[in-house]
Design a protein around this motif. Structure first.
Motif, PDB file in Angstrom:
ATOM      1  N   LEU A   1       0.842  -1.201   0.000  1.00 43.49           N
ATOM      2  CA  LEU A   1       0.000   0.000   0.000  1.00 43.49           C
ATOM      3  C   LEU A   1       0.880   1.255   0.000  1.00 43.49           C
ATOM      4  O   LEU A   1       0.633   2.221  -0.731  1.00 43.49           O
ATOM      5  CB  LEU A   1      -0.880  -0.021   1.251  1.00 43.49           C
ATOM      6  CG  LEU A   1      -1.938   1.041   1.379  1.00 43.49           C
ATOM      7  CD1 LEU A   1      -3.081   0.752   0.426  1.00 43.49           C
ATOM      8  CD2 LEU A   1      -2.460   1.086   2.812  1.00 43.49           C
TER       9      LEU A   1
ATOM     10  N   GLN B   1       2.504   1.687  -3.451  1.00 42.16           N
ATOM     11  CA  GLN B   1       1.547   2.277  -4.403  1.00 42.16           C
ATOM     12  C   GLN B   1       1.401   3.774  -4.169  1.00 42.16           C
ATOM     13  O   GLN B   1       1.354   4.563  -5.114  1.00 42.16           O
ATOM     14  CB  GLN B   1       0.164   1.646  -4.211  1.00 42.16           C
ATOM     15  CG  GLN B   1      -0.001   0.277  -4.805  1.00 42.16           C
ATOM     16  CD  GLN B   1      -1.373  -0.271  -4.472  1.00 42.16           C
ATOM     17  OE1 GLN B   1      -1.699  -0.465  -3.310  1.00 42.16           O
ATOM     18  NE2 GLN B   1      -2.180  -0.516  -5.470  1.00 42.16           N
ATOM     19  N   SER B   2       1.319   4.153  -2.895  1.00 40.77           N
ATOM     20  CA  SER B   2       1.008   5.554  -2.607  1.00 40.77           C
ATOM     21  C   SER B   2       2.195   6.481  -2.865  1.00 40.77           C
ATOM     22  O   SER B   2       1.983   7.620  -3.280  1.00 40.77           O
ATOM     23  CB  SER B   2       0.485   5.712  -1.184  1.00 40.77           C
ATOM     24  OG  SER B   2       1.401   5.186  -0.279  1.00 40.77           O
TER      25      SER B   2
ATOM     26  N   SER C   1       2.599   6.722  -6.840  1.00 41.26           N
ATOM     27  CA  SER C   1       1.565   7.524  -7.497  1.00 41.26           C
ATOM     28  C   SER C   1       1.671   8.990  -7.080  1.00 41.26           C
ATOM     29  O   SER C   1       1.020   9.849  -7.665  1.00 41.26           O
ATOM     30  CB  SER C   1       0.193   6.983  -7.123  1.00 41.26           C
ATOM     31  OG  SER C   1      -0.007   7.117  -5.738  1.00 41.26           O
TER      32      SER C   1
ATOM     33  N   ASP D   1       0.674  10.051  -4.195  1.00 41.18           N
ATOM     34  CA  ASP D   1      -0.407  10.351  -3.245  1.00 41.18           C
ATOM     35  C   ASP D   1       0.155  10.697  -1.873  1.00 41.18           C
ATOM     36  O   ASP D   1      -0.441  11.483  -1.134  1.00 41.18           O
ATOM     37  CB  ASP D   1      -1.347   9.146  -3.102  1.00 41.18           C
ATOM     38  CG  ASP D   1      -2.274   9.000  -4.297  1.00 41.18           C
ATOM     39  OD1 ASP D   1      -2.239   9.891  -5.165  1.00 41.18           O
ATOM     40  OD2 ASP D   1      -3.019   8.010  -4.362  1.00 41.18           O
ATOM     41  N   LEU D   2       1.287  10.097  -1.505  1.00 42.20           N
ATOM     42  CA  LEU D   2       1.898  10.366  -0.193  1.00 42.20           C
ATOM     43  C   LEU D   2       3.389  10.580  -0.347  1.00 42.20           C
ATOM     44  O   LEU D   2       4.011  10.039  -1.274  1.00 42.20           O
ATOM     45  CB  LEU D   2       1.670   9.183   0.756  1.00 42.20           C
ATOM     46  CG  LEU D   2       0.231   8.799   1.145  1.00 42.20           C
ATOM     47  CD1 LEU D   2       0.249   7.591   2.060  1.00 42.20           C
ATOM     48  CD2 LEU D   2      -0.486   9.959   1.828  1.00 42.20           C
TER      49      LEU D   2
ATOM     50  N   PRO E   1      -5.824   3.749  -9.090  1.00 37.94           N
ATOM     51  CA  PRO E   1      -4.392   3.699  -8.784  1.00 37.94           C
ATOM     52  C   PRO E   1      -4.079   4.392  -7.453  1.00 37.94           C
ATOM     53  O   PRO E   1      -4.957   5.068  -6.906  1.00 37.94           O
ATOM     54  CB  PRO E   1      -3.788   4.475  -9.957  1.00 37.94           C
ATOM     55  CG  PRO E   1      -4.861   5.444 -10.339  1.00 37.94           C
ATOM     56  CD  PRO E   1      -6.169   4.737 -10.087  1.00 37.94           C
ATOM     57  N   GLY E   2      -2.835   4.227  -7.038  1.00 36.34           N
ATOM     58  CA  GLY E   2      -2.399   4.897  -5.809  1.00 36.34           C
ATOM     59  C   GLY E   2      -3.136   4.395  -4.594  1.00 36.34           C
ATOM     60  O   GLY E   2      -3.393   3.208  -4.448  1.00 36.34           O
ATOM     61  N   LEU E   3      -3.502   5.340  -3.775  1.00 41.42           N
ATOM     62  CA  LEU E   3      -4.006   5.004  -2.454  1.00 41.42           C
ATOM     63  C   LEU E   3      -5.530   4.923  -2.460  1.00 41.42           C
ATOM     64  O   LEU E   3      -6.209   5.917  -2.244  1.00 41.42           O
ATOM     65  CB  LEU E   3      -3.534   6.102  -1.494  1.00 41.42           C
ATOM     66  CG  LEU E   3      -3.489   5.775  -0.018  1.00 41.42           C
ATOM     67  CD1 LEU E   3      -2.616   4.587   0.267  1.00 41.42           C
ATOM     68  CD2 LEU E   3      -3.000   6.991   0.745  1.00 41.42           C
ATOM     69  N   TYR E   4      -6.050   3.738  -2.694  1.00 41.99           N
ATOM     70  CA  TYR E   4      -7.504   3.495  -2.649  1.00 41.99           C
ATOM     71  C   TYR E   4      -8.299   4.538  -3.440  1.00 41.99           C
ATOM     72  O   TYR E   4      -9.356   4.964  -3.013  1.00 41.99           O
ATOM     73  CB  TYR E   4      -7.989   3.516  -1.193  1.00 41.99           C
ATOM     74  CG  TYR E   4      -7.507   2.378  -0.357  1.00 41.99           C
ATOM     75  CD1 TYR E   4      -7.619   1.074  -0.806  1.00 41.99           C
ATOM     76  CD2 TYR E   4      -6.969   2.591   0.908  1.00 41.99           C
ATOM     77  CE1 TYR E   4      -7.190   0.003  -0.030  1.00 41.99           C
ATOM     78  CE2 TYR E   4      -6.536   1.522   1.692  1.00 41.99           C
ATOM     79  CZ  TYR E   4      -6.654   0.243   1.220  1.00 41.99           C
ATOM     80  OH  TYR E   4      -6.235  -0.802   1.983  1.00 41.99           O
ATOM     81  N   ARG E   5      -7.787   4.960  -4.593  1.00 37.82           N
ATOM     82  CA  ARG E   5      -8.454   6.057  -5.298  1.00 37.82           C
ATOM     83  C   ARG E   5      -9.856   5.666  -5.785  1.00 37.82           C
ATOM     84  O   ARG E   5     -10.743   6.487  -5.820  1.00 37.82           O
ATOM     85  CB  ARG E   5      -7.579   6.552  -6.460  1.00 37.82           C
ATOM     86  CG  ARG E   5      -7.558   8.075  -6.515  1.00 37.82           C
ATOM     87  CD  ARG E   5      -6.669   8.595  -7.604  1.00 37.82           C
ATOM     88  NE  ARG E   5      -5.259   8.529  -7.248  1.00 37.82           N
ATOM     89  CZ  ARG E   5      -4.284   8.811  -8.106  1.00 37.82           C
ATOM     90  NH1 ARG E   5      -4.564   9.127  -9.337  1.00 37.82           N
ATOM     91  NH2 ARG E   5      -3.032   8.736  -7.720  1.00 37.82           N
TER      92      ARG E   5
END
Lengths: 491, 340
Positions: free
Chosen positions: A457, A460-461, A464, A466-467, B275-279
């Protein structure tokens, strides 16, 4: 015109029925093979021939049908086929022992995702229909042994001398709670591949390219250097943005060696059954991935989620991606399915190089790879665990395993294979073998799946965007504590 | 005296009549009630029970064999495994999950966007359009629109994945590149757009059929009278058609809301929550991920069931809200003319 409507309806119905029946016949997955007559025998040392033989059951004897379930890609069919091939030897052994039972084997083999494959076994077990033998990832021992689904074979191994030939370190992967629960079926290495033409385009000499493999082994070319070269390649337009370095496009065992490479420990004597998450190592992994995808732009933020065929097409040509982390089994797959029209394996030797995964920084640590042995396990629902183990023993021979290893790009699991001419003659296997010196394993733990999901997780973040790496560490630690509670140690 | 007795007898008959009527009604309804009990109430109770246990890959056994029942199971030869009753701990874990609010928001966004834009919105537009053009052409158009619904989900989504695939692949890229648009991985750039569109194209066909048949069944006299009075098409739609199809509107809205709440297969196949965080992770997909799909396959059925049960509660809440908003009781009332 309206009078002909019933006729048209009839023709339409017939066409529909034909179509449905044709579709039904097309559904061949999973493939169930029921063959007991084909036995592979090694006639001269280097040749494997197929000999047909029927199973003769003595008067008053019993014909036992064993069911084996295997997950295998197109080049890995030997996983189950070797069990079919071992039937003759197993029955001969029974005859020698004066045992009136004889074995026939039914195999079910397809290439499902691991999660689905594992679920299928669990549901079959609950329904009382588990196969006698299942070939699966060694880490599943961590779930199935405590759940009482597989047989503890520690005390049975001594009955078959074939098991003495198995490489000692591989037994570690089949051990849980100090007992052995499976027999290694294969092993592999996960190398870093590189494109020779793209390195050449970047200005590398042939000598530099050819020495890269050894420089990685000697820790003179590190992961950081790899990222630097990939950055140059993107900046100079040798590869497109995002194509400097690729890892696998889905979750999987590979990502654990990032954590190992960063100095992380997942299980140790202090933690016992619990799993460990080390924050510093976790942060390092996420920093590398964030740096590669968000700052250097050498790793595409969209890579995760790419379809496997697209991934294979892009990397195997050696024209698009500079460095990529893959598996040794990819090599024969690329040769057979992706670059066959360009010359197959010869094309790969000419254009693709490989080595271990480089150490994190030059001169420190050591290179790394990960082995994910598949193992034969026996279901506790099997009425004949002794016969199942016998069949596995007869499939654990250098002849059968070498055929499988050469076809599938997996490494041998037996000590005797090192000097076995057909194995030595396989150039790719010989070149991959040194990687085993740097190998690591997944843990056999009931908590591994949740640990790995939380860890992924974070990957992925950060990829992308996202974090940030720091945020991802916080999220992952929080998630792990919520998921595993006292069963995870955060350091 | 006789009159009093007669009166009492009439009253008794009158009192008995409702009882007999309700008995008859129950008899007629019993097959449906049996089916609903077997296929809804029992599964929901089982779901609730499983959510109160620690059933998972490494505790696998019969979830009913917990506590005192374990010995009975063992005596009967039923595998108990390591399943234990854990009370509300799965629910505590669920509500402590830091992504729980995000997944809830995603779910509401997904359900109401798809519902408003496609399953009710576009469905109504399609129904109105296809009932206001030549009948055969309207029929053909509706038949074509049904194609995605009769296409197997996997094939349908595979087509969309190829349409929105990353450069240099992707049909969309092939069309857009010649007009100067830079090739992209469209599915990653706009995941919600594709999730809603793929679901919506299929979902709209259901409402389209229901609304079309409802519109077709409106007596032509009303429309003709309105036209004679000089009403425009929009006025006819607003003042005649929409009020007269209120019942199908309630049905489609309620049914499709519940259907969307529980559906996840297209999202699973298209983005798998990323994608990414539970998007694009929605509630039902999380329940599926927890219970049945992790890469290494540690299935947590107990925890997944807790997510599933909360979804059942959410669905019931929405149903009640819809029934109140659309005044369900008034809709099912006996027509006043019949009551007279």
């Amino acid at each position: 015109m309206w009078r002909s409507r019933p006729l048209w309806l009839f023709v339409g119905l017939l066409t529909l029925l034909w179509f449905v029946s044709a579709c039904a016949q097309q559904q061949q997955e999973p493939q169930v093979v029921e063959r007991t007559v084909v036995v592979r025998e090694t006639v001269p040392v280097e040749q494997t021939v197929v000999v047909e033989r029927t199973v003769e059951v003595p008067a008053g004897g019993e014909l036992v049908t064993l069911v084996a379930r295997c997950k295998a890609g197109s080049v890995e069919q030997g996983r189950c086929n070797n069990l079919i091939s071992a039937v003759g030897a197993a029955n001969a052994w029974l005859e020698e022992q004066g045992d009136d039972r004889r074995i026939q084997v039914k195999t079910i083999q397809d290439n499902k995702d691991w999660g689905e494959y594992k679920t299928e076994f669990e549901l079959a077990f609950q329904a009382g229909e588990a196969p006698d033998i299942i070939v699966s990832g060694h880490e599943h021992i961590g779930d199935w042994a405590p759940a009482g689904m597989i047989v503890d074979i520690t005390d049975m191994l001594g009955q078959h001398p074939e098991f003495e030939d198995v490489i000692d370190s591989l037994w570690e992967s089949t051990t849980w709670n100090g007992r052995i629960w499976g027999v290694p079926q294969d092993a592999e290495a996960r190398p870093m591949f590189f494109s020779k033409p793209l390195l050449r385009e970047l200005g590398w000499s042939d000598e530099e390219i050819e020495s890269l493999r050894d420089r990685i082994f000697a820790c003179e070319f590190s992961w950081e250097d790899m990222m630097e070269v990939a950055t140059q390649a993107v900046q100079q337009g040798v590869v497109e943005e995002g194509n400097g370095w690729w890892h696998r496009p889905k979750n999987g065992p590979d990502f654990l060696y990032y954590y190992y490479a960063a100095g992380g420990v997942i299980q140790d004597e202090q933690s016992g059954d619990k799993l460990v998450m080390e924050k510093d190592a976790l942060l390092k992994v996420y920093q590398i991935l964030y740096d590669a995808s968000q700052e250097r732009k050498i790793l595409s933020p969209n890579l995760l989620g790419t379809e496997w065929p697209d991934w294979h097409t892009a990397v195997s040509s050696a024209e698009n991606v500079l460095f990529w982390f893959g598996g040794s089994w990819n090599w024969p797959e690329w040769a057979a399915n992706y670059v066959a029209d360009r010359g197959g394996e010869d094309y790969l030797w000419e254009n693709v190089g490989f080595s271990a995964i480089p150490c994190l920084k030059s001169g420190t640590g050591k290179p790394i790879t990960l082995t994910h042995p598949l193992v034969y396990m026996i279901s506790t629902q099997s009425e004949y665990p002794d016969l199942a183990l016998l069949l596995i023993a007869k499939a654990t021979t250098k002849e059968l395993n070498t055929t499988y290893a050469v076809e599938s790009g997996h490494l041998g699991i037996l000590k005797s294979q090192a000097d076995y001419p057909p194995y030595k003659a396989a150039k790719f296997l010989s070149e991959v073998l040194p990687l085993l010196e740097y190998t690591t394993f997944l843990p056999n733990s009931p908590y591994w799946s949740q640990w790995s999901e939380a860890y992924f997780l974070g990957i992925q973040s950060v990829e992308s965007g996202d974090l940030t790496p720091e945020e991802a560490v916080e999220v992952v630690i929080d998630q792990l504590q919520n998921e595993l509670g006292d069963n995870v140690v955060i350091r | 005296m006789e009159a009093v007795v007669q009166e009492q007898a009439v009253e008794a008959v009158a009192r008995r009549r409702p009882a007999r009527v309700s008995l008859e009604a129950f008899t007629f309804m019993s097959p449906t009630m049996l089916l609903v009990t077997l296929f809804f109430f029992v599964p929901v109770l089982l779901l609730l029970w499983i959510s109160l246990t620690n059933l998972s890959s490494n505790t696998f056994g019969n979830p009913l064999c917990v506590g005192g029942a374990r010995e009975v199971c063992e005596a009967l030869g039923i595998r108990a495994g390591g399943v234990e009753f854990v009370g509300l701990s799965n629910y505590r874990r669920l509500f402590a999950d830091r992504f729980f609010p995000k997944i809830l928001r995603n779910t509401l966004f997904y359900v109401f966007s798809t519902l408003a834009l496609f399953n009710v919105g576009l469905a109504l537009v399609l129904a109105l359009l296809t009932t206001h053009i030549e009948r055969r052409v309207g029929f053909l158009f509706r038949a074509i629109w049904l194609l995605p619904r009769i296409t197997p989900s996997v094939i349908y989504i595979m087509m969309w994945k190829r349409i929105a695939a990353d450069a240099p692949f992707g049909i969309l890229n092939q069309f857009l590149m010649p007009v100067g648009v830079e090739p992209r991985f469209w599915l990653k750039e706009a995941p919600w757009l594709f999730v809603i569109v793929t679901n919506g194209f299929v979902g709209a066909s259901f409402g389209m059929l229901i609304f079309s048949s409802a519109i077709e069944s409106i007596p032509r006299d009303y429309i003709m009278a309105a036209k004679v009075d000089g009403a425009t098409t929009l006025q006819i739609i607003r003042t005649i058609i929409i009020p007269l199809i209120k019942w199908p509107l309630l049905f489609v809205t309620t049914y499709q809301t519940l259907s969307l709440l529980a559906s996840f297969e297209y999202i699973l196949l298209l983005t798998n929550g990323g994608p990414g965080l539970y998007r694009t992770e929605v509630w039902s997909l999380t329940a599926y991920h927890r219970a049945l799909q992790t890469y290494f396959g540690n299935n947590q059925w107990g925890y997944g069931a807790a997510w599933g049960f909360v979804l059942v509660v959410i669905g019931i809440i929405f149903s009640v809200i819809y029934l109140r908003v659309f005044r369900f009781n008034e809709l099912v009332q006996e027509p006043k003319i019949d009551a007279l």
